[in-house]
Design a protein around this motif. Structure first.
Motif, PDB file in Angstrom:
ATOM      1  N   GLU A   1       0.734  -1.295  -0.049  1.00 62.21           N
ATOM      2  CA  GLU A   1      -0.063   0.037   0.011  1.00 62.21           C
ATOM      3  C   GLU A   1       0.867   1.316   0.083  1.00 62.21           C
ATOM      4  O   GLU A   1       0.491   2.315  -0.652  1.00 62.21           O
ATOM      5  N   THR A   2       2.074   1.268   0.779  1.00 63.21           N
ATOM      6  CA  THR A   2       2.923   2.325   0.839  1.00 63.21           C
ATOM      7  C   THR A   2       3.615   2.491  -0.317  1.00 63.21           C
ATOM      8  O   THR A   2       3.696   3.617  -1.144  1.00 63.21           O
TER       9      THR A   2
ATOM     10  N   ARG B   1       1.359   3.738  -3.266  1.00 64.53           N
ATOM     11  CA  ARG B   1       0.976   5.140  -2.764  1.00 64.53           C
ATOM     12  C   ARG B   1       2.233   5.997  -3.493  1.00 64.53           C
ATOM     13  O   ARG B   1       1.981   6.917  -4.039  1.00 64.53           O
TER      14      ARG B   1
END
Lengths: 247, 262, 201
Positions: A224-225, A228
């Protein structure tokens, strides 16, 4: 996996040698663009790794016998600079390790690029590791995905990659060089975040099924990081110019 | 030549015949130059140099080696250049091309001839010396690699830290002394197109140049020269370009000295 | 509302027919880095390639002049071809030609017609996705550039621009600026100001 004779303690007081928690990523910075001649490019710093990726094409596939009349062919070259490691000077030129990494990286992108849009053509992906500290194939894939998006080549997804490993009873995320050398297992993985497909999977060492499940959870959470940061890197050059003219 | 390069080249040629450069730059002016020091901490020394859109990176590594039999008290200096395929659509993977070998050797000659590094200072003990590797990475090609790479090598040497050698082991971390740099050498590269000469040719100008001349010098004397391509120079032109290189190298030396990061 | 999207990013929870998007499991995703206008359901690539279409005006360079046909470089993975018998005068290798796309055959070769040789001048390649802004609404931008620089400027949908006469260096600078800032608002106005500031220089 290194010899156990002079194996350093990789976990001290529940923390890793660089102070990270088990499931913690190293600092990651991605910059889209940077190479004027390439159709798309990106630069990435991931812990002490520094990687640059450039994409050329689609262009006519040469030599002609490499052409596929149905779709584009992808060519990928991963290589490490002779000055990239903290240890001795490396000879430049592809070795067996680099050739294998180039192949599995190519296969990641063959899955996501809309190859049928460009029959008879080739797309070249170049990944240069300028400084290495473990996890360079993951860094290369994450970087090349941004470079491909910058080139305008259509893709069904924006892949990312990282690795997990095992030290004692613990699964740890994003192994650096020393962890990579002495851990009990190492598993690099690339994921297509849109539907979670596994695009690259390699492993060596000793892991249980439960370890792998735990490792995949760590990877997806970190993903997710990473995703992003990839998206932010791609937007940044345009937003910078837009903001210049706001108000 | 690809027809697109031919078409672009004819335009550049037509402009130069009138004494005008594509970007409106003066014929003996450099494009903007930017030096970044020590960007790769794993290497003993490193620097990136941009001249316009040309971007090159140099990394320095030192390893323990045996000396050459004829020079038992001197270390080794080795320079290599890679024209990375990501730097230009015309570069290909594979063994070093004649262009990359020429580039590395010209950079090497200037540094060697100017005594930038005292090779005797790389002596460790009987039968053991340091090998100093200058690896040149071309990241984006837009002409004038010679000057960019000499600048980058010079800058990287100036921030290089000497590893230690203790109990048969190389120590690369901790409080390390700097490599002693005894001189500053820079090069100025000129392209000749027809009878016009320009400094710091960009990629478009190099595509159509008839001749190329690189002059490397320090503050006082010329240290290396290399003429490339079939186009010839008269002696008068050579003298003029030598004068220009002494004048222009002042700017380059200032850029190196003022760029020092530490 | 518009936003910048990346490949694989969800555009809508339902299937929408949008160019540069893909549909999977009744959902719509972007396949490019682009600007998604939700209200207009359009997705404009920020970086991009040219996909040949009938009637597109392109600028090519003759690569090879054969007896029956000319092969034409289009700055693209697609090869261009001109059938010799439909052309009145012989073309030469290296000729810069403005043409129309007649059709795209099954091998994705772009069949071109009505070549017009552009003599001399400067050729530059920019991202094809920026070409619509270089042209502008109802040709306003291109007209403005020509008026301000006194250059003759021809634009091909394949991302190739040709300029001759007047202040070509200034025209080049503006075209490259439009390439950088194509996704921003108020571009026409800024180019106008820029041209005014250069007047008499």
């Amino acid at each position: 996996m290194g010899s156990s004779a002079n194996k350093p303690e990789l976990i001290v007081n529940g923390k890793r040698l660089d102070g990270r928690a088990f499931g913690e990523l190293r600092p990651l910075k991605i910059v889209a663009g940077g190479l004027k001649n390439a159709a798309g490019s990106a630069y990435l710093e991931w812990g002490n790794n520094k990687v640059i990726a450039g994409v050329y094409g689609p262009k006519e596939a040469l030599p002609k016998h490499t052409q596929d009349p149905e779709k584009a062919v992808v060519k990928c070259k991963y290589s490490m600079a002779p000055f990239s490691s903290l240890e001795e000077h490396n000879r430049s030129g592809p070795n067996r390790r680099a050739i294998e990494i180039s192949k599995v990286t190519r296969e990641v992108f063959e899955k996501v690029i809309l190859l049928e849009d460009f029959p008879g053509s080739e797309i070249d992906i170049y990944i240069e590791v300028l400084q290495s500290d473990g996890g360079t194939r993951a860094a290369g894939i994450t970087c090349a995905a941004v470079a491909l998006a910058m080139s305008g080549i259509p893709m069904t997804d924006l892949p990312y990659a990282t690795s997990v490993g095992k030290v004692g009873d613990h699964m740890i995320l994003d192994l650096n060089k020393i962890e990579d050398n002495y851990s009990d297992a190492d598993m690099p993985v690339a994921i297509g975040p849109r539907n979670g497909e596994i695009l690259l999977l390699q492993m060596d060492g000793t892991l249980t099924k439960q370890d792998i499940k735990e490792g995949m959870d760590l990877i997806r959470k970190a993903g997710e990081t990473i995703s992003r940061l990839q998206r932010e890197a791609l937007r940044a050059p345009y937003e910078r110019i837009s903001n210049k003219y706001k108000n | 030549m690809h027809p697109l390069r031919q078409v672009k080249g004819e335009y550049v040629k037509g402009m130069l015949a009138k004494g005008i450069r594509e970007e409106g730059r003066g014929i003996f002016n450099y494009r903007p130059i930017k030096i970044t020091h020590s960007l790769l901490p794993n290497a003993e020394g490193s620097a990136q140099v941009e001249i316009g859109n040309t971007k090159v990176l140099v990394g320095i590594k030192l390893d323990v080696a045996t000396p050459m039999p004829d020079k038992p008290d001197e270390g080794n200096l080795m320079s290599m250049a890679e024209l990375l395929p990501l730097a230009s659509p015309e570069y290909e993977s594979g063994p070093p091309s004649p262009d990359s070998i020429e580039l590395a050797r010209v950079v090497d000659r200037g540094i060697r001839a100017a005594g930038v590094i005292d090779l005797k200072s790389l002596f460790i003990e009987e039968g053991k010396v340091w090998s100093l590797f200058i690896d040149i990475y071309v990241l984006n090609y837009d002409g004038n690699l010679f000057d960019a790479c000499t600048l980058a090598a010079m800058a990287a040497l100036s921030n290089t830290r000497m590893p230690g050698y203790e109990d048969g082991k190389v120590v690369r971390e901790g409080n390390l002394a700097k490599l002693k740099v005894n001189n500053v050498v820079t090069s100025c590269t000129f392209a000749k197109v027809g009878d016009k000469m320009v400094l710091d040719p960009n990629g478009g100008e190099e595509a159509i140049m008839d001749g190329r001349l690189t002059i490397a010098n320090d503050e006082n004397v010329i240290r290396a020269m290399q003429k490339g391509l079939p186009g010839s120079f008269t002696e008068k032109e050579l003298e003029h370009l030598i004068d220009m290189s002494f004048e222009k190298s002042k700017e380059l030396r200032d850029i190196i000295v003022n760029s020092k990061s530490d | 509302m518009s936003r910048i999207v990346v490949p694989g990013e969800l555009l809508a929870e339902k299937p929408l027919r949008i160019e540069n998007a893909i549909i999977e499991d009744d959902k719509t995703y972007s396949s490019v880095l682009g600007v998604y206008h939700e209200d207009k359901t359009s997705l404009i690539p920020l970086e991009g390639l040219w996909y040949p279409r009938r009637d597109d005006i392109v600028i090519g360079i003759v690569e090879d002049a054969r007896l029956n046909s000319y092969s034409v470089d289009l700055n693209s993975p697609y090869k261009g071809i001109i059938i010799a018998k439909f052309v009145e005068t012989r073309l030469q290798r290296g000729d810069v030609v403005e043409c129309e796309v007649k059709e795209i055959d099954e091998t994705k070769t772009v069949v071109l017609m009505r070549p017009k040789v552009l003599e001399g001048g400067k050729v530059m390649d920019i991202k094809p996705s920026k070409i619509p802004r270089v042209i502008g609404k109802a040709n306003t931008m291109i007209q403005q550039i020509q008026d301000g620089t006194k250059s003759t400027v021809m634009v091909g949908m394949n991302g190739r621009v040709w300029a001759r006469g007047g202040n070509v260096a200034l025209a080049t600078e503006i075209i490259l600026m439009i390439g950088e800032e194509a996704h921003t608002k108020g571009l026409t106005e800024r180019v106008k100001t820029f041209l005014a500031s250069k007047k008499g220089v």
